[in-house]
Design an enzyme around this catalytic site. Structure first.
Site, PDB file in Angstrom:
ATOM      1  N   SER A 272       1.879 -11.732   0.881  1.00  0.00           N
ATOM      2  CA  SER A 272       0.540 -11.917   0.305  1.00  0.00           C
ATOM      3  C   SER A 272       0.560 -13.203  -0.511  1.00  0.00           C
ATOM      4  O   SER A 272       1.622 -13.634  -0.981  1.00  0.00           O
ATOM      5  CB  SER A 272       0.216 -10.737  -0.610  1.00  0.00           C
ATOM      6  OG  SER A 272      -0.851 -11.056  -1.483  1.00  0.00           O
TER       7      SER A 272
ATOM      8  N   TYR B 216       2.683  -5.290  -7.577  1.00  0.00           N
ATOM      9  CA  TYR B 216       2.385  -5.791  -6.223  1.00  0.00           C
ATOM     10  C   TYR B 216       2.900  -7.224  -6.061  1.00  0.00           C
ATOM     11  O   TYR B 216       3.605  -7.539  -5.100  1.00  0.00           O
ATOM     12  CB  TYR B 216       0.875  -5.741  -5.986  1.00  0.00           C
ATOM     13  CG  TYR B 216       0.454  -6.202  -4.615  1.00  0.00           C
ATOM     14  CD1 TYR B 216       0.698  -5.413  -3.489  1.00  0.00           C
ATOM     15  CD2 TYR B 216      -0.197  -7.427  -4.423  1.00  0.00           C
ATOM     16  CE1 TYR B 216       0.305  -5.830  -2.227  1.00  0.00           C
ATOM     17  CE2 TYR B 216      -0.595  -7.849  -3.158  1.00  0.00           C
ATOM     18  CZ  TYR B 216      -0.344  -7.043  -2.070  1.00  0.00           C
ATOM     19  OH  TYR B 216      -0.721  -7.456  -0.816  1.00  0.00           O
TER      20      TYR B 216
END
Ligand code: NAD
Length: 263
Positions: A155, A168
Site C-alpha cells: 500500500s 497498517y
C-alpha cells in the site's frame, strides 16, 4: 521462465496463458476482481479464500463471465492451512508460477486505541501470513526448477503515513522490506519478488466509504491525477510483473497512487 528470444512480439512478452496463478484473499474486494481480470489473460487462476461458501461464489462468478477457475480453501493466518493448500494446488496443477499475496486487513485505529489483539490480527495476516505463504510457494517453485513470480499487495501506507493507521502502515512497510530481502535471497532460483503499493482503490467494498463526500474530497485532494485507483490498475501491474516482460524486475515497490507519494 524461459528467456526471451529477440523478435518476440509485445503481446508474447505479456502472455500469461497457461501460467498457474494463485491469489490469496479472493473472497471480496481487490482479490475477487483480480480473479476475473487474471482469468481474462488465459492464466490458470487459483483463487483462495477461507470458506467453502466463498469458494463456490467465486467459481460461480467466474463461470458467469465464461471462465473456469480452480478455488482452494486457505487461511493465511494458519501455516497448516497454507501448507495443505499449497500441496493440493501443486498436486492438481503441477506447479505454481505466480503468487499474488493479496489477503490483508486494513481497519483504521488510533494508535492509543490499538489493543494487542488488533496488532496481532493485522500483523498475523499482512506480514506473518504473507511471509509463510511466500515461503511455502517458493519451496515448490524451487522444486519445480522453473523460477517464479511473487507479487505482494502492499500500500502507499507502507511509504507514507496515513491517519489512524499506525499498525497498517507498519505492516505494509514490513511488506516492502520483506519484498526486498526475499527478492535478493531467492534471485538465485529465478524467483522475482515485487510489491505493488496502491493508493485508495475503488471497489464494491470501498465504494460506500469513498463515495462519502467529505472522504472523497479529502482523498482526491491528495491524488494529483484526481481519481481513485481501480483493481484494473493493479491487474495491469501484475500482468507486467508476472510475464516475461517483467523478468528483470525484482525487489521493487511499484507505486500505483496517481502521484500521492510523489509530493
Ligand atoms: P478487503 O477487506 O475487501 O479484502 C481482503 C481479503 O483478504 C478478503 O477476501 C478477506 O477475506 C481476505 N483475508 C483476510 N484475512 C484472511 C486470512 N486470514 N486468510 C485468507 N484471506 C484473508 O480488502 P481489499 O481492499 O480488497 O484489500 C486487498 C489488499 O489490497 C490488502 O492487502 C490491502 O491492504 C491492499 N490495499 C487495498 C487498498 C484499497 O483501497 N482497497 C489500497 C491499498 C492496498
Amino acid at each position: 521462465m524461459t528467456d526471451l528470444v529477440s523478435g518476440s512480439s509485445a503481446a508474447a512478452r505479456f502472455d500469461l496463458r497457461g501460467r498457474v496463478a494463485v491469489v490469496t484473499g479472493a473472497s471480496k474486494g481487490i482479490g475477487r476482481e483480480l480473479v476475473i481480470l487474471l482469468a481474462e489473460t488465459g492464466a490458470v487462476v487459483v483463487p483462495t479464500a477461507r470458506t467453502d461458501t466463498d469458494l463456490a461464489a467465486i467459481a460461480a462468478e467466474a463461470r458467469e463471465s465464461g471462465y473456469t477457475v480452480h478455488p482452494r480453501l486457505l487461511d493465511v493466518s494458519d501455516v497448516g492451512s497454507i501448507n495443505a493448500a499449497v500441496e493440493a494446488i501443486t498436486a492438481q496443477h503441477g506447479r505454481i508460477d505466480v503468487l499474488v499475496n493479496n489477503a490483508g486487513l486494513g481497519f483504521a485505529r488510533a494508535a492509543f486505541d490499538v489493543s494487542e489483539d488488533d496488532w496481532d490480527e493485522m500483523m498475523g495476516v499482512n506480514l506473518r501470513g504473507m511471509f509463510f505463504m511466500s515461503q511455502a510457494v517458493a519451496r515448490t517453485m524451487v522444486a519445480a526448477g522453473k523460477g517464479g513470480r511473487i507479487i505482494n499487495i502492499s500500500s502507499q501506507g507502507g511509504l507514507v503515513a496515513l491517519p489512524d493507521a499506525a499498525v497498517y502502515c507498519t505492516s505494509k512497510g514490513g511488506v516492502n522490506m520483506m519484498t526486498k530481502t526475499l527478492a535478493v535471497e531467492w534471485a538465485k532460483h529465478d524467483i522475482t519478488v515485487n510489491a505493488l503499493a496502491p493508493t485508495f482503490i475503488y471497489t464494491p467494498g470501498t465504494a460506500p466509504i469513498l463515495d462519502e463526500p467529505a472522504m472523497k474530497e479529502s482523498v482526491l485532494a491528495k491524488i494529483p491525477l484526481g481519481k481513485f485507483a481501480l483493481t484494473n490498475d493493479v491487474a495491469g501491474a501484475i500482468v507486467y510483473l508476472a510475464s516475461e516482460a517483467g523478468r528483470m524486475v525484482t525487489g521493487t515497490v511499484l507505486v500505483i497512487d496517481g502521484g500521492w507519494t510523489a509530493q
